[in-house]
Design a protein around this motif. Structure first.
Motif, PDB file in Angstrom:
ATOM      1  N   UNK A   1      -0.858   3.378 -15.849  1.00  0.00           N
ATOM      2  CA  UNK A   1       0.297   2.863 -16.574  1.00  0.00           C
ATOM      3  C   UNK A   1       0.436   1.358 -16.351  1.00  0.00           C
ATOM      4  N   UNK A   2       0.310   0.936 -15.088  1.00  0.00           N
ATOM      5  CA  UNK A   2       0.439  -0.482 -14.782  1.00  0.00           C
ATOM      6  C   UNK A   2      -0.591  -1.317 -15.508  1.00  0.00           C
ATOM      7  N   UNK A   3      -1.837  -0.821 -15.514  1.00  0.00           N
ATOM      8  CA  UNK A   3      -2.895  -1.586 -16.169  1.00  0.00           C
ATOM      9  C   UNK A   3      -2.614  -1.699 -17.653  1.00  0.00           C
ATOM     10  N   UNK A   4      -2.185  -0.586 -18.272  1.00  0.00           N
ATOM     11  CA  UNK A   4      -1.960  -0.671 -19.716  1.00  0.00           C
ATOM     12  C   UNK A   4      -0.809  -1.617 -20.012  1.00  0.00           C
TER      13      UNK A   4
ATOM     14  N   UNK B   1      -1.315  -6.093  -6.469  1.00  0.00           N
ATOM     15  CA  UNK B   1      -1.113  -6.468  -7.863  1.00  0.00           C
ATOM     16  C   UNK B   1      -2.245  -5.907  -8.701  1.00  0.00           C
ATOM     17  N   UNK B   2      -1.952  -5.677  -9.967  1.00  0.00           N
ATOM     18  CA  UNK B   2      -2.965  -5.042 -10.804  1.00  0.00           C
ATOM     19  C   UNK B   2      -3.826  -6.045 -11.565  1.00  0.00           C
ATOM     20  N   UNK B   3      -3.532  -7.338 -11.416  1.00  0.00           N
ATOM     21  CA  UNK B   3      -4.284  -8.339 -12.178  1.00  0.00           C
ATOM     22  C   UNK B   3      -5.781  -8.168 -11.996  1.00  0.00           C
ATOM     23  N   UNK B   4      -6.176  -7.923 -10.755  1.00  0.00           N
ATOM     24  CA  UNK B   4      -7.598  -7.803 -10.460  1.00  0.00           C
ATOM     25  C   UNK B   4      -8.235  -6.680 -11.243  1.00  0.00           C
ATOM     26  N   UNK B   5      -7.526  -5.562 -11.337  1.00  0.00           N
ATOM     27  CA  UNK B   5      -8.102  -4.432 -12.059  1.00  0.00           C
ATOM     28  C   UNK B   5      -8.223  -4.735 -13.547  1.00  0.00           C
ATOM     29  N   UNK B   6      -7.235  -5.469 -14.072  1.00  0.00           N
ATOM     30  CA  UNK B   6      -7.325  -5.848 -15.480  1.00  0.00           C
ATOM     31  C   UNK B   6      -8.541  -6.748 -15.693  1.00  0.00           C
TER      32      UNK B   6
ATOM     33  N   UNK C   1       0.826  -1.196   0.000  1.00  0.00           N
ATOM     34  CA  UNK C   1       0.000   0.000   0.000  1.00  0.00           C
ATOM     35  C   UNK C   1       0.863   1.248   0.000  1.00  0.00           C
ATOM     36  N   UNK C   2       2.133   1.045  -0.209  1.00  0.00           N
ATOM     37  CA  UNK C   2       3.020   2.193  -0.195  1.00  0.00           C
ATOM     38  C   UNK C   2       2.793   3.017  -1.444  1.00  0.00           C
ATOM     39  N   UNK C   3       2.441   4.275  -1.233  1.00  0.00           N
ATOM     40  CA  UNK C   3       2.220   5.167  -2.357  1.00  0.00           C
ATOM     41  C   UNK C   3       1.039   4.726  -3.188  1.00  0.00           C
ATOM     42  N   UNK C   4       0.807   5.422  -4.268  1.00  0.00           N
ATOM     43  CA  UNK C   4      -0.251   5.004  -5.163  1.00  0.00           C
ATOM     44  C   UNK C   4       0.394   4.160  -6.231  1.00  0.00           C
ATOM     45  N   UNK C   5      -0.144   2.976  -6.448  1.00  0.00           N
ATOM     46  CA  UNK C   5       0.371   2.223  -7.578  1.00  0.00           C
ATOM     47  C   UNK C   5      -0.160   2.941  -8.811  1.00  0.00           C
ATOM     48  N   UNK C   6       0.745   3.427  -9.631  1.00  0.00           N
ATOM     49  CA  UNK C   6       0.324   4.194 -10.798  1.00  0.00           C
ATOM     50  C   UNK C   6      -0.538   3.301 -11.662  1.00  0.00           C
TER      51      UNK C   6
END
Lengths: 408, 167, 100
Positions: B130-133, C55-60, B122-127
């Motif tokens: 960008x990460x999703x793309x 992790x971002x998998x869930x959001x994807x 939870x450190x900072x905002x996971x950008x």
């Protein structure tokens, strides 16, 4: 009390900013109606409003009073809840969307806090997406108004508008993708800064040149989204009486009206920010002499208003107009004062952004004075068969160019 | 109570109220409006979790497209107040049983999970954008392409269905 | 910080309400909306776990669910329009024959 102020400073600043922006936007809205009537009138060789106040300048006030005091009947058989919800929704969403627009890059330092121009924080990562999200909800105001009125013309208007707004929203979203690819960010401030990568180029660095196709698609789709001429089919008065707001009177009608004008302002600001460099000056950064342009505009305008006021027919005009002119002239001269130069520097960015917004608002009015309304099937065919493929082609070409040569 | 917890409870209450209202309301338009409330509340929750991109997409696609489509169809068909026919014999008791069983199962599962899943990163905002793309176009590129195929099929299906038969 | 459990409980409640609406509503459009509610509940759980695990998998996955929901809405509403046109009713109880 002071402790409370200190601990909640951010909150209080935001509330004050909201109140201020609300006041400004509503005033601008009122005078936008005056401006529109005046410009359209002159395009049609008429005078437009000129009875209430000098040059009809108090007409918006009179209109406002009329809206407030008119009888407000609720038609029989309406769905009360939705009927009252619809104008509220339209107005609230339109006003919310304008809060995302940043009006200047540098904060004002007041009471030990950096106060940015614009309500949303400047590092809002999803700026443009948030704007689209809010405008996407805007369709409910119109659709629900049409449905809840329990009358055939509003229903047809509501149906038309929801179909039209869904269709054009696609082109609207696709057409800005090129800009987003160039900037590499959804943040409106970043998008503007991406256009300032080469300050010496000035106007040539703006997105309008690589993205001319995107701009054309965006502007057309945006006009359709705001239900303005030539896409004002939801309220086509010759076919549908007044479309979705036929059954609305008095202040509820005014709410739709204000919502429409507010979204015009939002769209104009978006055009300026996305494609025309936002608050950037069109001149290269080295031309510092252009920083006196606000004064160079204010002083002649003020002098002209004084001159015009002196020969005005009514006593009221003879007093008010020279007064306004004097204020403008003095403001213009004051900006030239050496010890007020920091003010002059500060207003450069808002000055350019507001000028650009004004130009787009003028284009809106200009189109209203010029173009005939589309037929409904033409509207749909245009949106789906021309605008959408064009904007997708724009995305493809832009991404290939960026892939090959990088975003410059 | 931290401000975040307060916001969570307000939004959660809004979502649950909206969902209940979706069921209680008699008119489809009112149900649709309730569902929009749920979706906006969920978007707020996503923002609270720092998933800003998903929040925006939630409102743009769910609120701005799917639900508009629902409202549009309700208007088009002029759907009136839901008529109350007697439930078919199968819908009542077994349906209730199903709901109760499901709720029980979910409650049991949640109760069994020990403690809170404490956030790992939870450190900072996971950008998130960008990460999703990056994930979408690298790790999940085949499913992503498949969805475009799915949408194509859906467009064709909708067109064929909505066409009036030539008579 | 809001504990992840809260999100999951909320998600379960919403899902349950969705199932309830699916079983007990009679209007075909509202039934369809209940399905959307269930999908939304699942999305909430996905995002909550995505946040909890960092992790971002869930959001994807949420994006995929939204895409599927959109496709489903397009086809489903097309079918609903057809049913309404053929049966003059949106009540599922009156659409209980496989043929016209």
């Amino acid at each position: 009390m002071n402790a409370f102020l200190a601990s909640n400073a951010e909150l209080i600043i935001t509330i004050v900013k909201i109140a201020l922006l609300l006041f400004i936007v509503l005033t601008v809205n009122a005078y936008l109606t005056w401006f529109e009537r005046k410009v359209v009138a002159h395009m049609q060789s008429r005078w437009g409003p000129h009875r209430v106040g000098p040059h009809g300048l108090l007409q918006p006030l009179a209109d406002g009073v009329k809206f407030l005091f008119k009888e407000d009947p609720t038609p029989a058989g309406v769905d009360k809840f939705v009927y009252y919800l619809a104008p509220l929704l339209a107005l609230a969403l339109a006003l919310t969307s304008i809060s995302i627009i940043p009006f200047g890059p540098s904060p004002i330092r007041l009471f030990g806090h950096d106060i940015y121009l614009g309500i949303a924080p400047p590092d809002l990562n999803i700026g443009i997406l948030a704007l689209f999200a809010i405008t996407a909800l805007g369709v409910y105001g119109v659709a629900l108004a049409g449905w809840s009125s329990n009358s055939k013309y509003p229903l047809l208007g509501g149906l038309r508008s929801s179909a039209q707004m869904i269709s054009y929203e696609l082109s609207l979203t696709m057409s800005v993708v090129g800009v987003l690819l160039i900037a590499g960010s959804f943040n409106l401030t970043d998008i503007i800064n991406a256009q300032a990568k080469h300050p010496e180029r000035g106007i040539l660095g703006w997105n309008i040149f690589p993205q001319i196709l995107g701009f054309i698609c965006f502007f057309i789709a945006a006009v359709a989204e705001t239900n303005r001429v030539p896409f004002d089919l939801p309220e086509a008065e010759s076919e549908l009486v007044a479309g979705f707001h036929t059954e609305y009177a008095s202040f509820k009608f005014a709410m739709f009206f204000i919502a429409e004008y507010t979204s015009m302002i939002t769209v104009s600001s978006l055009c300026a920010i996305m494609f025309f460099g936002g608050w950037l000056s069109p001149f290269p950064a080295s031309w510092t002499v252009t920083h006196y342009l606000p004064s160079a505009l204010l002083i002649p305008a003020g002098l002209w208003i004084i001159w015009d006021g002196i020969r005005y027919e009514t006593i009221f005009g003879k007093i008010i107009l020279p007064g306004v002119g004097t204020v403008l002239t003095i403001a213009g001269i004051a900006l030239l004062m050496p010890n007020l130069l920091f003010v002059n520097e500060f207003i450069q960015a808002p000055f350019w952004l507001l000028s650009k917004i004004f130009v787009f608002l003028f284009v809106y009015v200009w189109m209203r004075g010029t173009l005939p309304r589309f037929r409904y099937d033409q509207l749909m065919a245009f949106g789906w068969k021309l605008l959408l493929p064009l904007s997708i082609a724009n995305v493809i070409v832009t991404s290939f160019v960026i892939l090959k040569w990088g975003a410059q | 109570m931290t401000p975040q917890l307060l916001i969570f409870f307000v939004l959660a209450a809004l979502a649950v109220l909206g969902a209940v209202s979706l069921i209680v309301q008699k008119h489809p338009i009112h149900s649709a409006l309730s569902l929009i409330v749920v979706m906006v509340a969920l978007a707020g929750l996503y923002l609270l979790m720092g998933a800003e991109f998903v929040a925006a997409v939630q409102i743009i696609v769910y609120g701005g497209a799917i639900m508009v489509l629902f409202v549009f169809v309700i208007m088009l068909l002029n759907a009136g107040i839901e008529e109350h026919t007697s439930l078919s014999k199968f819908a009542g008791p077994p349906g209730l049983l199903l709901v109760v069983a499901l709720a029980g199962f979910l409650a049991a599962t949640i109760a069994r999970s020990t403690g809170t899943v404490q956030a790992a990163a939870q450190t900072g905002t996971m950008s998130s954008t960008k990460g999703i793309s990056n994930m979408l176009f690298r790790d999940f590129v085949y499913p992503f392409e498949l969805t475009s195929f799915l949408i194509l099929v859906a467009i064709m299906g909708a067109t064929v269905l909505a066409q009036r038969e030539k008579s | 910080m809001v504990p992840t459990n809260y999100y999951v409980i909320l998600s379960a409640v919403l899902f349950g309400l969705g199932v309830f609406g699916f079983v007990f509503k009679r209007n075909i459009i509202t039934i369809f909306m209940s399905i959307e509610l269930m999908l939304n509940a699942v999305n909430l759980a996905f995002v909550a776990f995505s946040q909890a695990l960092g992790k971002l998998d869930g959001q994807v996955f949420v994006l995929f669910v939204i895409v599927v929901a959109a496709a489903e809405a397009a086809v489903g509403l097309g079918i609903i329009i057809l049913i309404a046109r053929n049966r003059q009713s949106l009540n599922v109880e009156r659409v209980d024959l496989l043929k016209l």
